[in-house]
Enzyme design. Structure first.
Site, PDB file in Angstrom:
ATOM      1  CE  LYS A   1      -9.504  78.165  68.822  1.00 48.29           C
ATOM      2  NZ  LYS A   1      -8.517  77.083  68.651  1.00 48.29           N
TER       3      LYS A   1
ATOM      4  CE  LYS B   1      -2.887  86.309  64.770  1.00 46.90           C
ATOM      5  NZ  LYS B   1      -2.375  85.119  64.045  1.00 46.90           N
TER       6      LYS B   1
ATOM      7  CE  LYS C   1       1.032  79.260  67.526  1.00 47.00           C
ATOM      8  NZ  LYS C   1       0.146  79.980  66.598  1.00 47.00           N
TER       9      LYS C   1
ATOM     10  CG  ASP D   1       1.490  77.491  64.253  1.00 45.77           C
ATOM     11  OD1 ASP D   1       0.867  78.503  63.869  1.00 45.77           O
ATOM     12  OD2 ASP D   1       2.723  77.483  64.378  1.00 45.77           O
TER      13      ASP D   1
ATOM     14  CB  THR E   1      -5.443  82.100  56.953  1.00 45.37           C
ATOM     15  OG1 THR E   1      -5.637  81.346  58.147  1.00 45.37           O
ATOM     16  CG2 THR E   1      -4.384  83.151  57.176  1.00 45.37           C
TER      17      THR E   1
ATOM     18  CG  ASN F   1      -3.825  76.702  54.328  1.00 44.44           C
ATOM     19  OD1 ASN F   1      -4.629  77.581  54.022  1.00 44.44           O
ATOM     20  ND2 ASN F   1      -4.124  75.722  55.145  1.00 44.44           N
TER      21      ASN F   1
ATOM     22  CB  SER G   1     -10.195  78.406  65.179  1.00 44.79           C
ATOM     23  OG  SER G   1      -9.309  77.541  64.519  1.00 44.79           O
TER      24      SER G   1
HETATM   25  P1  NAD Z   1       2.165  76.503  54.233  1.00 44.81           P
HETATM   26  O1  NAD Z   1       3.191  75.565  54.768  1.00 44.81           O
HETATM   27  O2  NAD Z   1       0.899  75.975  53.647  1.00 44.81           O
HETATM   28  O3  NAD Z   1       2.819  77.463  53.115  1.00 44.81           O
HETATM   29  C1  NAD Z   1       4.017  78.127  53.290  1.00 44.81           C
HETATM   30  C2  NAD Z   1       4.533  78.494  51.904  1.00 44.81           C
HETATM   31  O4  NAD Z   1       5.727  79.249  52.069  1.00 44.81           O
HETATM   32  C3  NAD Z   1       4.902  77.288  51.045  1.00 44.81           C
HETATM   33  O5  NAD Z   1       4.523  77.550  49.713  1.00 44.81           O
HETATM   34  C4  NAD Z   1       6.429  77.228  51.170  1.00 44.81           C
HETATM   35  O6  NAD Z   1       7.040  76.641  50.015  1.00 44.81           O
HETATM   36  C5  NAD Z   1       6.719  78.705  51.235  1.00 44.81           C
HETATM   37  N1  NAD Z   1       8.023  78.992  51.789  1.00 44.81           N
HETATM   38  C6  NAD Z   1       8.713  78.340  52.752  1.00 44.81           C
HETATM   39  N2  NAD Z   1       9.911  78.920  52.928  1.00 44.81           N
HETATM   40  C7  NAD Z   1       9.947  79.975  52.076  1.00 44.81           C
HETATM   41  C8  NAD Z   1      10.908  80.968  51.791  1.00 44.81           C
HETATM   42  N3  NAD Z   1      12.092  80.993  52.405  1.00 44.81           N
HETATM   43  N4  NAD Z   1      10.594  81.906  50.879  1.00 44.81           N
HETATM   44  C9  NAD Z   1       9.419  81.871  50.232  1.00 44.81           C
HETATM   45  N5  NAD Z   1       8.479  80.965  50.444  1.00 44.81           N
HETATM   46  C10 NAD Z   1       8.757  80.016  51.360  1.00 44.81           C
HETATM   47  O7  NAD Z   1       1.862  77.509  55.451  1.00 44.81           O
HETATM   48  P2  NAD Z   1       0.617  78.469  55.644  1.00 44.81           P
HETATM   49  O8  NAD Z   1      -0.382  77.794  56.509  1.00 44.81           O
HETATM   50  O9  NAD Z   1       0.188  79.051  54.331  1.00 44.81           O
HETATM   51  O10 NAD Z   1       1.300  79.595  56.545  1.00 44.81           O
HETATM   52  C11 NAD Z   1       2.074  80.640  55.970  1.00 44.81           C
HETATM   53  C12 NAD Z   1       2.199  81.758  57.000  1.00 44.81           C
HETATM   54  O11 NAD Z   1       0.895  82.197  57.355  1.00 44.81           O
HETATM   55  C13 NAD Z   1       2.897  81.356  58.303  1.00 44.81           C
HETATM   56  O12 NAD Z   1       3.612  82.479  58.784  1.00 44.81           O
HETATM   57  C14 NAD Z   1       1.742  81.091  59.235  1.00 44.81           C
HETATM   58  O13 NAD Z   1       2.096  81.247  60.598  1.00 44.81           O
HETATM   59  C15 NAD Z   1       0.773  82.149  58.756  1.00 44.81           C
HETATM   60  N6  NAD Z   1      -0.598  81.862  59.158  1.00 44.81           N
HETATM   61  C16 NAD Z   1      -1.249  80.787  58.646  1.00 44.81           C
HETATM   62  C17 NAD Z   1      -2.533  80.518  59.093  1.00 44.81           C
HETATM   63  C18 NAD Z   1      -3.310  79.360  58.544  1.00 44.81           C
HETATM   64  O14 NAD Z   1      -4.461  79.174  58.986  1.00 44.81           O
HETATM   65  N7  NAD Z   1      -2.796  78.619  57.588  1.00 44.81           N
HETATM   66  C19 NAD Z   1      -3.146  81.349  60.051  1.00 44.81           C
HETATM   67  C20 NAD Z   1      -2.460  82.468  60.525  1.00 44.81           C
HETATM   68  C21 NAD Z   1      -1.168  82.701  60.089  1.00 44.81           C
END
Ligand code: NAD
Length: 436
Positions: A68, A92, A104, A144, A188, A225, A362
């Site tokens: 996954k 994880k 991945k 992702d 998340t 998100n 998921s």
């Molecule tokens: P997203 O794109 O919705 O949000 C990312 C946020 O980070 C945005 O607000 C963006 O403006 C900000 N950002 C980008 N560059 C930046 C910087 N240099 N400094 C500060 N902020 C910055 O993404 P997301 O889904 O919220 O994912 C964020 C993290 O969480 C990632 O590392 C992702 O791998 C991890 N993650 C997300 C999920 C998920 O289900 N959404 C699951 C596991 C892990």
């Protein structure tokens, strides 16, 4: 030469191995992916030209179940990155006791440069190229970075066309209209909130013990998100969220920000601003504009990196002043910063536990697709809470028993689960005389 990402990721494994009795063979096996596929994806562009994109799909380990892991569309996608992300997914899923291995995928491109029609042709082309490498019982992708439910819907449709049968369980994070789960989009952040609440009860005592104490202060890097959902839940629970940021920078006010207003303003304008909204009218409130680097260095109780990897490294770890860090992003702290934070007495709750709510829901989506029975949002969140809190408590106990960090404890838990599955599967290699 710099270490590969995968070598760096497996350094965390080495620390945990001293606390787990698994064979050297198993430990060695877990340092390399089981299978890596590299594909070329020809795409007809809107102007009639042909572009060929490079894509990958990696199965890291499938001992505990079908693999996954998400699909990333990003210009920096390469085989080493995809392999290390597949490594993290393996640990994880094992730490959370989900019946999956780790995988991945990714395509090297900037999706913002493609039209919607080109993006759809690319997404379908990627599935054409990897169709025999994925499946509901073998490997189940998900969204992702820079992929979303719309793209998952196209991919599920393309796989169903190839197999000539509707196959919703081949991919998760789909639109709800195509068999996606309620609660997936907030999973998340919600999962991270459940872990944080359970851990703060250990660190500070139950909420009733804290009744007369000042609210815990929180800074959240990344109001996307995951970050915006956890910020909102913390605000609702009475924490003082004093700073948030996006890629343009951050806002800070020591008395705490009005997170619902900031969410509302962002939904309307895409901008993160320090506002208070009365109905539809939002006005700026007194605040300080800060950089992302300054946000990380604020003196707060809880720091939540929820944006990108490698935000806290040996270069800035010494300047971090938070008491607790909850890693919502994947890999926001580099391996060489771990010891510096530890020496400063900062407790870090690791990504493979804290952000596992996404893969957990998921898993629920896959279960619902296979059973044909769909759950309410309340059922999803109730099961999510149970899964996250159980894992967090188990890992907390391991950390107490071995007097080790929560990160090492999470890897101990994952390795124990993986080792038991490998042993239980028997030693086929011994039977067929392949082993010396
Ligand atoms: P997203 O794109 O919705 O949000 C990312 C946020 O980070 C945005 O607000 C963006 O403006 C900000 N950002 C980008 N560059 C930046 C910087 N240099 N400094 C500060 N902020 C910055 O993404 P997301 O889904 O919220 O994912 C964020 C993290 O969480 C990632 O590392 C992702 O791998 C991890 N993650 C997300 C999920 C998920 O289900 N959404 C699951 C596991 C892990």
């Amino acid at each position: 030469m710099a270490n590969s990402l995968l070598t760096d990721a497996s350094r965390r494994l080495d620390r945990a191995l001293q606390y787990v009795s698994i064979s050297e063979d198993t430990a060695e096996r877990l340092k390399s992916p089981k299978a890596s596929l590299k594909v070329s994806i020809p795409v007809r562009m809107d102007d009639g030209s042909l572009r060929v994109f490079e894509g990958y799909r990696v199965h890291f380990d499938d001992t505990r179940g079908p693999t996954k892991g998400g699909i990333r569309f990003h210009p920096q996608v390469n085989l080493d990155e995809v392999q290390s992300l597949a490594f993290w997914m393996t640990f994880k899923c094992a730490a959370l006791n989900l019946p999956f291995g780790g995988a991945k995928g990714g395509v090297t491109l900037n999706p913002k440069e493609l039209s919607k029609a080109e993006l759809e042709r690319l997404s379908r082309g990627y599935i054409d190229a990897i169709a025999n490498f994925i499946g509901p019982d073998t490997d189940i992708p998900a969204p992702d970075v820079y992929t979303n439910p719309m793209i998952m819907g196209w991919m599920m449709d393309q796989y169903s066309i190839i197999r000539q049968q509707r196959s919703p369980a081949v991919i998760t994070g789909k639109p709800v209209a195509l068999g996606g789960s309620l609660g997936r989009s907030t999973a998340t952040g919600t999962g991270a909130f459940y872990v944080l609440e359970a851990m703060m009860a250990h660190l500070l005592g139950q909420p009733s013990d804290q009744a007369n104490k000042p609210a815990q202060t929180v800074a959240v890097q990344g109001f996307g998100n995951a970050g915006s959902v956890v910020a909102r839940l913390l605000f609702d629970a009475g924490y003082a969220v004093v700073a948030v940021s996006d890629s343009h920078g951050g806002i800070y006010t020591p008395q705490g920000l009005d997170i619902p207003s900031i969410q509302q303003f962002k939904a309307d304008t895409r901008a993160v601003q320090a506002v208070y909204c009365d109905g539809t009218v939002c006005s700026l409130v007194d605040h300080k504009v800060i950089t992302n680097e300054e946000l990380l260095q604020l003196e707060v109780d809880i720091l939540i990196p929820a944006a990108l990897e490698n935000q806290i490294t040996a270069a800035n770890a010494d300047a971090i002043r938070a008491r607790y860090i909850f890693e919502v992003a994947n890999g926001p702290i580099s391996a060489d910063a771990d010891d510096i934070l530890d020496a400063k007495g900062i407790t870090v709750f690791p990504d493979i536990l804290v952000n596992a709510g996404g893969v957990t829901v998921s898993y629920f989506e896959w279960v619902q697709n296979r059973s044909g029975l769909y759950w309410t949002l309340e059922e999803v969140n109730q099961r999510l809470k149970q899964q996250m809190v159980t894992a967090a408590e188990t890992i907390w106990q391991i950390a107490q028993t071995h007097q080790t960090s929560m990160r090492t404890a999470a890897y101990v838990q994952a390795l124990t689960s993986l080792g038991a599955a490998m042993d239980a599967r028997g030693t086929r290699a011994d039977y067929v005389g392949e082993k010396g």
